[in-house]
Structure formats: C-alpha cells, structure tokens
Write a protein that holds these residues in place. Sequence first.
Motif, PDB file in Angstrom:
ATOM      1  N   GLY A 126      40.799  60.443 -22.106  1.00 49.81           N
ATOM      2  CA  GLY A 126      40.092  59.867 -20.970  1.00 49.81           C
ATOM      3  C   GLY A 126      39.057  60.778 -20.343  1.00 49.81           C
ATOM      4  N   GLY A 127      38.997  62.027 -20.787  1.00 51.97           N
ATOM      5  CA  GLY A 127      38.006  62.945 -20.232  1.00 51.97           C
ATOM      6  C   GLY A 127      36.592  62.582 -20.675  1.00 51.97           C
ATOM      7  N   VAL A 128      35.625  62.868 -19.819  1.00 51.57           N
ATOM      8  CA  VAL A 128      34.239  62.531 -20.099  1.00 51.57           C
ATOM      9  C   VAL A 128      33.384  63.794 -20.084  1.00 51.57           C
ATOM     10  N   THR A 129      32.589  63.973 -21.138  1.00 49.93           N
ATOM     11  CA  THR A 129      31.584  65.037 -21.170  1.00 49.93           C
ATOM     12  C   THR A 129      30.239  64.394 -21.488  1.00 49.93           C
ATOM     13  N   THR A 130      29.185  65.085 -21.140  1.00 44.67           N
ATOM     14  CA  THR A 130      27.838  64.561 -21.413  1.00 44.67           C
ATOM     15  C   THR A 130      27.008  65.630 -22.103  1.00 44.67           C
ATOM     16  N   TRP A 131      26.017  65.167 -22.860  1.00 46.57           N
ATOM     17  CA  TRP A 131      25.045  66.056 -23.510  1.00 46.57           C
ATOM     18  C   TRP A 131      23.652  65.576 -23.154  1.00 46.57           C
ATOM     19  N   ALA A 132      22.798  66.515 -22.771  1.00 43.83           N
ATOM     20  CA  ALA A 132      21.420  66.182 -22.425  1.00 43.83           C
ATOM     21  C   ALA A 132      20.478  67.059 -23.241  1.00 43.83           C
ATOM     22  N   PRO A 133      19.436  66.490 -23.834  1.00 44.17           N
ATOM     23  CA  PRO A 133      18.499  67.281 -24.632  1.00 44.17           C
ATOM     24  C   PRO A 133      17.684  68.212 -23.738  1.00 44.17           C
ATOM     25  N   PRO A 134      17.239  69.347 -24.292  1.00 42.12           N
ATOM     26  CA  PRO A 134      16.452  70.287 -23.484  1.00 42.12           C
ATOM     27  C   PRO A 134      15.086  69.740 -23.092  1.00 42.12           C
ATOM     28  N   VAL A 135      14.542  68.799 -23.877  1.00 40.29           N
ATOM     29  CA  VAL A 135      13.243  68.191 -23.576  1.00 40.29           C
ATOM     30  C   VAL A 135      13.469  66.762 -23.111  1.00 40.29           C
ATOM     31  N   ARG A 136      12.912  66.418 -21.947  1.00 44.37           N
ATOM     32  CA  ARG A 136      13.086  65.085 -21.379  1.00 44.37           C
ATOM     33  C   ARG A 136      11.694  64.480 -21.144  1.00 44.37           C
ATOM     34  N   PRO A 137      11.126  63.859 -22.169  1.00 47.51           N
ATOM     35  CA  PRO A 137       9.758  63.349 -22.064  1.00 47.51           C
ATOM     36  C   PRO A 137       9.636  62.209 -21.068  1.00 47.51           C
ATOM     37  N   ARG A 138       8.451  62.112 -20.490  1.00 51.66           N
ATOM     38  CA  ARG A 138       8.176  61.000 -19.582  1.00 51.66           C
ATOM     39  C   ARG A 138       7.747  59.765 -20.382  1.00 51.66           C
ATOM     40  N   ARG A 139       8.080  58.615 -19.859  1.00 52.93           N
ATOM     41  CA  ARG A 139       7.613  57.350 -20.399  1.00 52.93           C
ATOM     42  C   ARG A 139       6.918  56.579 -19.286  1.00 52.93           C
ATOM     43  N   LEU A 140       5.811  55.959 -19.623  1.00 47.77           N
ATOM     44  CA  LEU A 140       5.083  55.129 -18.673  1.00 47.77           C
ATOM     45  C   LEU A 140       5.123  53.686 -19.150  1.00 47.77           C
ATOM     46  N   LYS A 141       5.423  52.794 -18.238  1.00 46.81           N
ATOM     47  CA  LYS A 141       5.367  51.363 -18.499  1.00 46.81           C
ATOM     48  C   LYS A 141       4.551  50.735 -17.382  1.00 46.81           C
ATOM     49  N   LEU A 142       3.394  50.177 -17.745  1.00 46.35           N
ATOM     50  CA  LEU A 142       2.496  49.592 -16.769  1.00 46.35           C
ATOM     51  C   LEU A 142       2.198  48.145 -17.122  1.00 46.35           C
ATOM     52  N   ALA A 143       1.993  47.333 -16.098  1.00 43.57           N
ATOM     53  CA  ALA A 143       1.636  45.934 -16.313  1.00 43.57           C
ATOM     54  C   ALA A 143       0.655  45.507 -15.231  1.00 43.57           C
ATOM     55  N   TRP A 144      -0.348  44.745 -15.644  1.00 46.88           N
ATOM     56  CA  TRP A 144      -1.336  44.194 -14.718  1.00 46.88           C
ATOM     57  C   TRP A 144      -1.347  42.673 -14.850  1.00 46.88           C
ATOM     58  N   ASP A 145      -1.472  41.987 -13.733  1.00 48.64           N
ATOM     59  CA  ASP A 145      -1.598  40.534 -13.764  1.00 48.64           C
ATOM     60  C   ASP A 145      -2.953  40.118 -14.316  1.00 48.64           C
ATOM     61  N   ALA A 146      -3.997  40.904 -13.979  1.00 47.74           N
ATOM     62  CA  ALA A 146      -5.349  40.594 -14.438  1.00 47.74           C
ATOM     63  C   ALA A 146      -6.156  41.881 -14.496  1.00 47.74           C
ATOM     64  N   MET A 147      -7.159  41.901 -15.383  1.00 47.38           N
ATOM     65  CA  MET A 147      -8.012  43.081 -15.537  1.00 47.38           C
ATOM     66  C   MET A 147      -9.355  42.641 -16.110  1.00 47.38           C
ATOM     67  N   GLN A 148     -10.422  43.326 -15.682  1.00 44.52           N
ATOM     68  CA  GLN A 148     -11.745  42.998 -16.157  1.00 44.52           C
ATOM     69  C   GLN A 148     -11.897  43.335 -17.648  1.00 44.52           C
ATOM     70  N   ARG A 149     -12.799  42.597 -18.306  1.00 45.06           N
ATOM     71  CA  ARG A 149     -12.958  42.701 -19.754  1.00 45.06           C
ATOM     72  C   ARG A 149     -13.234  44.140 -20.213  1.00 45.06           C
TER      73      ARG A 149
END
Length: 281
Positions: free
Chosen positions: A37-60
């Motif tokens: 029942g014990g819990v351990t975690t592992w985390a990588p040394p590099v934690r890259p950023r992710r971007l998620k963007l959305a626009w309802d409308a945009m010029q051509r």
Amino acid sequence: MGMWIGRPGSLREITDGAASFDRSPDLAVVEFRSLAGGVTTWAPPVRPRRLKLAWDAMQRDDVMHLDRLARRLDAPGPVAVLDPLTRNLFTGSQAAGRGADGWAWVPGEIVLHAGQAGPYVPNSVSVEKLGTSGGTELYWSHGYGPMWAGHPVTPNLVVTWWVPGLHAAGAALDALKIHWHNAANEYLSVTTQTDVSRPVVATAPAGAAYCTPSVRFKATGMWLMGESVLALGDVAAELLSGQRPSGEGCPAYSITKYSHAPSDGDGAFRDIGLELVEVTA
C-alpha cells in the motif's frame, strides 16, 4: 501588447485574444504503489512546458502565418512564443541562481560554483581574474544555444534586466548590459548601464532577433548569485518595490498540433487551435 509567435527574426504579433490558454509544465510524474500500500513517485529531471492555445476567430494573415509555421514551409527549426503574461523569461533555475546551466563566461576569468551540492543549492560566482580591459563579464545564456544567440526579441520590444541578488550581495559590478544579435546570430550592438542599483530598461534595435543580458565585474571576489530577472516591458518600478518573479522561461517550441475551420466569408477564420511542446538543443 499581444502575443508574438514565430521563428526568431520573423516573429508576428497575434493581436486577437486567445479564448483559452494553457501553459502548464509537463510534470510527467509516475506513481508506484507497493503491494503493502505504500506510494512512491518518480519525476524526470526535465519538465518541458506545453502550450495549448485556442482562438474563436483570427484574421486571415495571422492564420496563414501560423499555418506556415505548423507546416514548416520556411524552416524546420523551432519557434518562439513571447507571452505577455510571462513575468520572467529566465528558466526557474536561472532566475533563482541555481543549477549548472544557463551561464557563459571567459574561461580562466570566472568560476561558477554551481550544482556541486545539488540543483537546489544557491550558486556562487567567483571572479578569479579580470580581462585585459580591466573587467570581465558573466552572460545569462539561452537554453537552446548555440542554435539561438540569446532570448528571442523583436525590434522595438521593451525589456527589463536586473540582478537584485548580486546587487544585494555587494558584488563588484560596474555595468549591466544587454547584447543584441540578428537572426543570423550576428552581433548588432550593446546597451550598457553603469548604475547597477536599478534595472536597465532597453528597446530592441532594428534587426534584433535575440538579446543576451550580462553583468560586468570590476574586481575579483566571490559572491552569491541570487535572483535575476529578464522581463517583457518596463517593470523597473515593480522590481525596485521588491517583487522577485520566479522564472517561467521562454523556451524553443515545436508545434505538435494545429487546426482551423475555413473562413466564413468575412475574411476571418474560426476555431483555431495550436499546441506546442518545449524542445532542447
């Protein structure tokens, strides 16, 4: 100020506000649960950023710019995103003065005591010898070097640069500098401020695609590096009031997903989506 997206040297301002914007880091933490029942975690040394963007409308024209980037029609390399919500363009470790990466200097003149005791131990900078001109410089480099000559900028963009940590430590500084390079990594010019007790606020010159901040030491000695800030816009007053924003980074990104709906006849496109992930050299 809107959001600037593109390859250094050809950034374009997207003035339409995004309907949704997620820039959470990719923690990639893995959880292990034992039979007991014990819990351990592992985390990588590099934690890259992710971007998620959305626009309802945009010029051509803006949509066509994103489309060319996503399909890599002009170059295969990564893109930059200048997000006006980012308060410190340095990485988290750079901004805190920790870790072994993120700085450059002339060998033999400076020794950076970085990371020997771990990535969370504050760095010290030791000036061992002054150069032939009577001083020596320490540069805050970009993580995508040497592919990028510094942190991405665009002409007429205002940036603020300061080293409150070194200043508070009493380091023998005689100048704050911002070095400007063009898209071909060629040196353009330098902005120099001799008053190190306050931030330097500078405007990127014509042709500028990158900036590299630095400090110039005028005497030998050793000091704790402490915090540093490279920010978009004029934030000198906030820094002088004691604000010390943590580093959020301005990484090189690769576009991993892009979509849009056809124009409905008024010149604008609908339902634009863009996803990016941080890459390293």
